[in-house]
Write an enzyme that holds these catalytic residues in place. Structure first.
Site, short mmCIF file in Angstrom:
data_model
loop_
_atom_site.label_atom_id
_atom_site.label_comp_id
_atom_site.label_asym_id
_atom_site.label_seq_id
_atom_site.Cartn_x
_atom_site.Cartn_y
_atom_site.Cartn_z
N VAL A 1 0.83 -1.21 0.00
CA VAL A 1 0.00 0.00 0.00
C VAL A 1 0.86 1.26 0.00
O VAL A 1 0.63 2.20 -0.77
CB VAL A 1 -0.96 -0.01 1.22
CG1 VAL A 1 -1.61 1.34 1.42
CG2 VAL A 1 -2.02 -1.07 1.02
N GLY A 2 1.89 1.29 0.86
CA GLY A 2 2.72 2.48 0.98
C GLY A 2 3.43 2.83 -0.32
O GLY A 2 3.45 3.99 -0.74
N THR B 1 -5.35 -0.41 7.49
CA THR B 1 -6.65 -0.83 8.00
C THR B 1 -6.53 -1.02 9.51
O THR B 1 -5.63 -1.73 9.97
CB THR B 1 -7.08 -2.14 7.31
OG1 THR B 1 -7.01 -1.93 5.90
CG2 THR B 1 -8.49 -2.54 7.70
N GLU C 1 -4.49 -6.01 -4.81
CA GLU C 1 -3.20 -6.35 -5.39
C GLU C 1 -3.42 -6.90 -6.80
O GLU C 1 -4.44 -7.51 -7.10
CB GLU C 1 -2.47 -7.35 -4.49
CG GLU C 1 -1.98 -6.66 -3.23
CD GLU C 1 -1.35 -7.61 -2.22
OE1 GLU C 1 -0.74 -8.60 -2.63
OE2 GLU C 1 -1.51 -7.34 -1.02
N CYS D 1 -5.74 -9.68 3.62
CA CYS D 1 -6.74 -8.76 4.20
C CYS D 1 -8.09 -9.35 4.57
O CYS D 1 -8.60 -9.05 5.65
CB CYS D 1 -6.92 -7.59 3.27
SG CYS D 1 -5.41 -6.59 3.24
P1 NAD Z 1 3.18 -4.67 3.96
O1 NAD Z 1 3.57 -5.66 4.98
O2 NAD Z 1 3.40 -4.97 2.52
O3 NAD Z 1 3.92 -3.30 4.26
C1 NAD Z 1 4.02 -2.71 5.51
C2 NAD Z 1 5.41 -2.09 5.64
O4 NAD Z 1 5.45 -1.33 6.85
C3 NAD Z 1 6.53 -3.13 5.77
O5 NAD Z 1 7.49 -2.90 4.74
C4 NAD Z 1 7.12 -2.87 7.15
O6 NAD Z 1 8.52 -3.09 7.21
C5 NAD Z 1 6.77 -1.42 7.36
N1 NAD Z 1 6.79 -0.96 8.75
C6 NAD Z 1 6.36 -1.60 9.87
N2 NAD Z 1 6.54 -0.82 10.95
C7 NAD Z 1 7.08 0.34 10.52
C8 NAD Z 1 7.48 1.54 11.18
N3 NAD Z 1 7.31 1.71 12.48
N4 NAD Z 1 8.02 2.53 10.43
C9 NAD Z 1 8.19 2.39 9.09
N5 NAD Z 1 7.82 1.26 8.41
C10 NAD Z 1 7.26 0.25 9.12
O7 NAD Z 1 1.64 -4.34 4.22
P2 NAD Z 1 0.55 -3.85 3.15
O8 NAD Z 1 -0.01 -5.01 2.42
O9 NAD Z 1 1.09 -2.69 2.39
O10 NAD Z 1 -0.62 -3.35 4.13
C11 NAD Z 1 -0.46 -2.19 4.90
C12 NAD Z 1 -1.81 -1.83 5.50
O11 NAD Z 1 -2.74 -1.51 4.46
C13 NAD Z 1 -2.47 -2.94 6.32
O12 NAD Z 1 -3.18 -2.35 7.37
C14 NAD Z 1 -3.44 -3.56 5.33
O13 NAD Z 1 -4.53 -4.17 5.97
C15 NAD Z 1 -3.90 -2.35 4.56
N6 NAD Z 1 -4.35 -2.64 3.19
C16 NAD Z 1 -3.65 -3.53 2.41
C17 NAD Z 1 -4.06 -3.76 1.10
C18 NAD Z 1 -3.35 -4.75 0.22
O14 NAD Z 1 -3.92 -5.12 -0.81
N7 NAD Z 1 -2.15 -5.21 0.56
C19 NAD Z 1 -5.16 -3.05 0.58
C20 NAD Z 1 -5.82 -2.14 1.41
C21 NAD Z 1 -5.41 -1.94 2.70
C1 UGA Z 2 -9.01 -7.11 -1.29
C2 UGA Z 2 -10.10 -6.13 -1.75
O1 UGA Z 2 -10.54 -6.51 -3.06
C3 UGA Z 2 -9.58 -4.70 -1.78
O2 UGA Z 2 -10.64 -3.80 -2.11
C4 UGA Z 2 -9.03 -4.35 -0.41
O3 UGA Z 2 -8.48 -3.04 -0.42
C5 UGA Z 2 -7.96 -5.35 -0.03
O4 UGA Z 2 -8.52 -6.69 -0.03
C6 UGA Z 2 -7.43 -5.11 1.35
O5 UGA Z 2 -8.11 -4.59 2.20
O6 UGA Z 2 -6.29 -5.49 1.50
P1 UGA Z 2 -6.94 -8.30 -2.45
O7 UGA Z 2 -6.97 -9.16 -1.23
O8 UGA Z 2 -5.67 -7.68 -2.87
O9 UGA Z 2 -7.98 -7.08 -2.26
O10 UGA Z 2 -7.46 -9.14 -3.70
P2 UGA Z 2 -8.92 -9.59 -4.22
O11 UGA Z 2 -9.00 -9.34 -5.65
O12 UGA Z 2 -9.99 -9.02 -3.38
O13 UGA Z 2 -8.87 -11.16 -4.00
C7 UGA Z 2 -8.95 -11.74 -2.71
C8 UGA Z 2 -9.09 -13.25 -2.83
O14 UGA Z 2 -10.39 -13.59 -3.31
C9 UGA Z 2 -8.09 -13.88 -3.80
O15 UGA Z 2 -7.57 -15.07 -3.24
C10 UGA Z 2 -8.92 -14.20 -5.03
O16 UGA Z 2 -8.42 -15.29 -5.75
C11 UGA Z 2 -10.26 -14.51 -4.39
N1 UGA Z 2 -11.40 -14.30 -5.32
C12 UGA Z 2 -11.71 -13.06 -5.77
C13 UGA Z 2 -12.17 -15.39 -5.69
O17 UGA Z 2 -11.91 -16.53 -5.25
N2 UGA Z 2 -13.23 -15.19 -6.53
C14 UGA Z 2 -13.56 -13.96 -6.99
O18 UGA Z 2 -14.57 -13.87 -7.74
C15 UGA Z 2 -12.78 -12.87 -6.61
#
Ligand code: NAD
Ligand code: UGA
Length: 456
Positions: free
Chosen positions: A11-12, A124, A157, A265
């Site tokens: 996300v970052g 989140t 993702e 997530c």
């Molecule tokens: P990630 O693990 O890929 O990245 C988090 C990063 O934060 C890591 O690189 C870690 O080293 C760093 N970090 C931890 N503590 C730190 C600190 N004190 N200072 C600086 N850096 C620090 O996680 P992500 O998948 O990017 O998710 C981040 C947040 O966003 C979570 O809360 C997740 O639920 C939310 N989110 C993720 C997605 C997604 O698709 N991955 C989508 C929407 C929301």
């Molecule tokens: C999900 C949400 O789609 C994002 O909106 C949200 O921001 C994110 O979580 C989060 O909070 O991190 P993500 O987990 O990256 O995103 O990917 P998705 O496309 O949602 O897929 C999640 C899982 O559901 C995967 O394993 C995918 O294969 C599965 N999936 C998805 C199915 O099995 N069937 C479908 O029809 C769609």
């Protein structure tokens, strides 16, 4: 405008590169030195379509990567907290989010941020996190002005860059007295059409993020539940979900049945809602039971898939099985809560030899299997890893299990693969990616989740 990102993960990094691409000055920070080195190097640490191009275009100009958060904070107008908030596995608040990284960030911001900073909750978080964040900042910023806003991220993702740059909506939750911060957030997101920027109270914004993931995962769970019924009655889940998805009140996405959802997530956000419901309404609250059943049912899909494989292969001991896919979904290298890992673990425990093919994620295989509790001796001796489905991958194998629907798998020469496999050769389609006739005409028996069995 000047933004600092805390946490340069999925996300970052996308937030940072996305804001830079829209003209802002961005500093992405992380505590992980290796990760920052790699953001500054030739091969970026995250595989996400379009991300590398944005980073290479803006790095060294209006996008920087550093571990020096304290230094970066001094001139920041916005601080986006994008750190990981994983599920808490033990102790008090078990099942909710582990907030240690978020709370650590709050302390550093309080110490180094300047007057007028806007602190953005992008990670989140549990409901009412903004209250804690505000208290930490108030108590430690020596009277400097600041605002806390909730701006949850909805990107997925595999499509993260596109989702960030062309979002369905940007949600900004803020307290009424922080109207100035709302206006600045709108300015920061000035490329997004105005009608897509939604303002809400701060608690609604925090909850809306969890509600979004609850809604997506629950409709998927409902459809996945019908797959087994399809198999015993002769209905076809793809035909069923196709019809349901044509109802414009429902829509076609998130109805693809298979081996269930994975990723970092859905599980943790639904689990956090279970925790919240129990916290506010007691352990016997029926909604917390409903939400936790969704997670159990999702786990069951992985077991059921392995049982179906076992039914047709009879046993796994000493047999070679090809797993197509390791990442939790295509177009990402992310293996967090990937169904492939659970499925591989069951197969290995029953004595199978595995050949795992994944275009992006095999570099994470050792780490993720170790984290799943598999001995390194087993991983070393019983798993072979491939980035491409070359012919030799199929040599002497008895079954192919498709667990991630990478488009790269579409071009596999299944007739050629069938010739190299032991007979009867099986194809288990965990994602209903292929038309069964394509596979059976190539000489493989086909099982599809919610479709049943078709013989070559
Ligand atoms: P990630 O693990 O890929 O990245 C988090 C990063 O934060 C890591 O690189 C870690 O080293 C760093 N970090 C931890 N503590 C730190 C600190 N004190 N200072 C600086 N850096 C620090 O996680 P992500 O998948 O990017 O998710 C981040 C947040 O966003 C979570 O809360 C997740 O639920 C939310 N989110 C993720 C997605 C997604 O698709 N991955 C989508 C929407 C929301
Ligand atoms: C999900 C949400 O789609 C994002 O909106 C949200 O921001 C994110 O979580 C989060 O909070 O991190 P993500 O987990 O990256 O995103 O990917 P998705 O496309 O949602 O897929 C999640 C899982 O559901 C995967 O394993 C995918 O294969 C599965 N999936 C998805 C199915 O099995 N069937 C479908 O029809 C769609």
């Amino acid at each position: 405008m000047r933004a600092v990102i805390i946490g340069s993960g999925y996300v970052g990094s996308v937030t940072g590169a996305g804001l830079a691409s829209r003209g802002h000055d961005v500093v992405c920070t992380d505590v992980d030195t290796q990760k920052i080195d790699s953001w500054n190097g030739d091969v970026i640490p995250i595989s996400e379509p379009g991300l590398s191009e944005l980073v290479l275009k803006h790095r060294g100009k209006n996008l920087a990567f550093t571990t020096d958060l304290a230094g970066a904070l001094k001139s920041a107008e916005f601080v986006f907290v994008c750190v990981n908030t994983p599920q808490k596995e033990s102790g008090v608040n078990k099942g909710s989010f582990d907030m240690r990284y978020f709370d650590g960030s709050a302390r550093t911001i309080a110490q180094y941020a300047g007057d007028g900073v806007i602190v953005v909750e992008k990670s989140t978080v549990p409901l009412r996190t903004a209250e804690y964040l505000t208290r930490v900042l108030e108590s430690n910023m020596g009277g400097k002005r600041f605002a806390v806003v909730s701006n949850p991220e909805f990107l997925a993702e595999g499509t993260a860059v596109e989702d960030f740059l062309f979002p369905d909506r940007i949600l900004v939750g803020a307290k009424s007295e922080d109207e100035w911060a709302r206006r600045k957030m709108a300015e920061l997101y000035s490329w997004v059409p105005k009608e897509r920027i939604v303002y809400s109270n701060i608690w609604s914004a925090e909850l809306a993020k969890l509600a979004n993931n609850l809604s997506l995962s629950s409709r998927l769970t409902a459809m996945n539940g019908l797959a087994e019924l399809c198999e015993v009655t002769g209905a076809d889940i793809n035909e069923v979900s196709g019809v349901v998805g044509m109802d414009k009140r429902i829509g076609a996405s998130f109805l693809r049945a298979g081996i269930g959802f994975g990723g970092s997530c859905f599980r943790k956000d639904v689990s956090a809602l279970v925790y919240l419901m129990e916290h506010y309404f007691g352990p016997d609250n029926p909604y917390s039971k409903l939400y936790s059943s969704m997670l159990e049912l999702n786990d069951y899909l992985r077991v059921r898939f392995v049982k179906s494989m076992n039914y047709h292969l009879h046993s796994f001991g000493g047999k070679t099985i090809v797993l197509l896919g390791l990442a939790f979904k295509p177009d990402t290298d992310d293996v967090r809560d990937a169904p492939a890992v659970t499925i591989a673990k069951y197969l290995l425990e029953d004595g199978a030899q595995l050949r795992i093919v994944d275009p992006k994620a095999v570099k994470h295989a050792k780490g993720v299997f170790a984290a799943a509790g598999l001995e390194s001796r087993i991983v070393e001796s019983r798993i072979e890893l491939f980035e491409k489905p070359d012919d030799k991958v199929f040599d002497g194998s008895e079954g192919i299990a498709l667990v991630t629907e990478w488009k790269e798998f579409k071009n596999i020469d299944f007739a050629g693969a069938a010739k190299r496999m032991c007979k009867p050769a099986w194809f288990f389609d965990g994602r209903n990616m292929f038309d069964h006739e394509k596979i059976t005409s190539a000489g493989l028996n086909y099982y599809g989740v919610g479709k049943g069995v078709f013989y070559a």
